[in-house]
Design an enzyme around this catalytic site. Structure first.
Site, PDB file in Angstrom:
ATOM      1  N   ILE A 223       0.868  -1.194   0.000  1.00  0.00           N
ATOM      2  CA  ILE A 223       0.000   0.000   0.000  1.00  0.00           C
ATOM      3  C   ILE A 223       0.900   1.237   0.000  1.00  0.00           C
ATOM      4  O   ILE A 223       1.779   1.344   0.850  1.00  0.00           O
ATOM      5  CB  ILE A 223      -0.856   0.089   1.296  1.00  0.00           C
ATOM      6  CG1 ILE A 223      -1.593  -1.234   1.571  1.00  0.00           C
ATOM      7  CG2 ILE A 223      -1.850   1.244   1.219  1.00  0.00           C
ATOM      8  CD1 ILE A 223      -2.214  -1.286   2.963  1.00  0.00           C
ATOM      9  N   HIS A 224       0.681   2.147  -0.920  1.00  0.00           N
ATOM     10  CA  HIS A 224       1.423   3.407  -0.854  1.00  0.00           C
ATOM     11  C   HIS A 224       0.793   4.555  -1.628  1.00  0.00           C
ATOM     12  O   HIS A 224       1.241   5.690  -1.532  1.00  0.00           O
ATOM     13  CB  HIS A 224       2.865   3.233  -1.345  1.00  0.00           C
ATOM     14  CG  HIS A 224       2.987   3.126  -2.833  1.00  0.00           C
ATOM     15  ND1 HIS A 224       2.653   2.004  -3.521  1.00  0.00           N
ATOM     16  CD2 HIS A 224       3.371   4.030  -3.758  1.00  0.00           C
ATOM     17  CE1 HIS A 224       2.848   2.188  -4.809  1.00  0.00           C
ATOM     18  NE2 HIS A 224       3.268   3.414  -4.990  1.00  0.00           N
ATOM     19  N   ARG A 225      -0.264   4.288  -2.415  1.00  0.00           N
ATOM     20  CA  ARG A 225      -0.869   5.355  -3.238  1.00  0.00           C
ATOM     21  C   ARG A 225      -1.406   6.462  -2.351  1.00  0.00           C
ATOM     22  O   ARG A 225      -2.045   6.207  -1.327  1.00  0.00           O
ATOM     23  CB  ARG A 225      -2.058   4.834  -4.044  1.00  0.00           C
ATOM     24  CG  ARG A 225      -1.725   4.067  -5.286  1.00  0.00           C
ATOM     25  CD  ARG A 225      -1.820   4.867  -6.564  1.00  0.00           C
ATOM     26  NE  ARG A 225      -0.496   5.322  -6.977  1.00  0.00           N
ATOM     27  CZ  ARG A 225       0.457   4.529  -7.468  1.00  0.00           C
ATOM     28  NH1 ARG A 225       0.268   3.241  -7.613  1.00  0.00           N
ATOM     29  NH2 ARG A 225       1.606   5.047  -7.809  1.00  0.00           N
TER      30      ARG A 225
END
Ligand code: UDP
Length: 361
Positions: A207-209
């Site tokens: 997860i990083h958006r």
């Protein structure tokens, strides 16, 4: 002939690695590498240069941790100087980050030719900084290297046939990378043993958006869903620095397994051996497919629509019920991974051939 490559973020190191390797094989062509510094620490940058044998950058701009405007502005200032000094035949940019935009914009204004790798991708979500970068970079480039038919169709729909820009279907450089480096690490499953996952079933998550990390509602809902899934199967999340920050700032302590960001070789091992992937990453969605794993995409849309259309990928957004529900249905699906949606693994050669052919014009 001289290529000036501008890179700065993790996915760009992976993409540039295979093109740099191809450039090294050819005679009469040299590469100058500029690292903007967008990703700068050992686990997000150095390890990729070492493992993937990317030439050491000729320039390191050390620009990071700023707002989009300040970051892009500082990059432009430095890149102007470098392009004027180096006088390259092409400035080569990858993907959709601020480094991509700064590289393309600086070059275009100095009348230096721009080549964009991973062109034509669209999420049709103008709230994404990446979407803004992609559209602008495509429009000011001279050659667009498209990974898919969808990318070419997107450009045609936007009238690119009228702009005098060369459009090439090159295939996807990330497939080149996955094939080449997977062979290099064959039979060396050391990382799984090290983290106690050898022979175990697990979901690989990333997860990083910004759309997830900037919204505590979305982020908490995803974490809750992964917590729930981890009751059935191990969930492993190599954590992006941005994601770590939001977890710490909000005191979120997930019940699944979190590890530091891993290097590309470790990531390949995790991808090859996982039972499925859950991610909001662009690159990881495709890598799941390369390694024949189903993927749940933690976003509301994707640029890689062919993965969804062919049943390899399900868009689940951030909704708890949707994520957990789709996870429970994974075992009922058995998509045939025999297709070749991203070319045959020779995108880098195609790109370098085209750069050489078009250098004199
Ligand atoms: N990646 C990695 N280690 C990690 C997470 C990702 O090596 O801990 C690799 C991943 O395999 C892919 C690239 O980084 O090749 C994707 O980068 P990221 O997800 O950061 O960016 P995006 O593709 O969304 O632009």
């Amino acid at each position: 002939m001289k290529i000036l490559t501008v890179i700065g973020a993790r996915p760009q190191f992976v993409k540039a690695a295979v093109v740099s390797r191809e450039i090294k094989k050819r005679s009469g062509i040299s590469e100058v590498i500029v690292h903007t510094g967008q990703h700068f620490d050992a686990s997000m940058s150095d390890i990729f240069f070492e493992e993937m044998d990317i030439p050491r950058p000729d320039y390191n701009l050390n620009i990071h941790g700023l707002s989009h405007g300040a970051m892009t502005g500082q990059m432009l200032e430095k890149l102007d100087e470098i392009i004027l000094t180096e006088k390259p035949d092409f400035v080569l940019v990858y993907g959709d980050t601020n480094s991509t935009l700064a590289g393309a914009l600086s070059a275009a204004k100095l009348h230096c030719k721009v080549a964009h790798v991973e062109a034509g991708l669209r999420s049709f979500n103008m709230k994404m900084p990446e979407e803004i970068n992609r559209i602008l970079v495509d429009r000011i480039s001279n050659i667009l290297f498209c990974p898919t038919d969808t990318a070419i169709k997107n450009l045609k729909n936007e009238g690119f046939d009228n702009f005098g820009i060369k459009i090439v279907k090159s295939g996807d450089v990330m497939l080149d990378a996955a094939l080449y480096y997977a062979k290099k690490i064959e039979g060396k499953a050391a990382f799984l043993k090290k983290i106690g996952l050898d022979g175990k079933k697990y979901i690989l998550a990333t997860i990083h958006r910004a759309e997830n990390t900037n919204s505590i509602e979305r982020f908490s809902s995803i974490i809750k869903a992964l917590n729930e899934i981890s009751k059935f199967e191990k969930v492993l999340l190599p954590i992006h620095p941005r994601t770590k920050k939001i977890m710490e700032a909000n005191g979120i302590k997930p019940s699944f397994d979190i590890i530091e960001p891993v290097g590309y070789f470790e990531m390949l091992e995790l991808l090859q051996n996982c039972s499925a992937v859950m991610t909001d990453s662009g690159g990881v969605q495709k890598e799941a497919y390369f390694f024949k794993k189903q993927c749940l995409t933690l976003r509301d849309e994707t640029e890689w629509v062919e993965l969804v259309e062919n049943g390899f990928n399900t868009i689940v957004g951030s909704d708890f019920d949707k994520i957990v529900g789709a996870y429970k249905q994974l075992s009922e699906k058995n998509p045939d991974f025999g297709s070749m949606l991203y070319g045959s693994g020779n995108a880098a050669a195609e790109i370098v051939d085209n750069l050489i052919e078009n250098s004199g014009e």
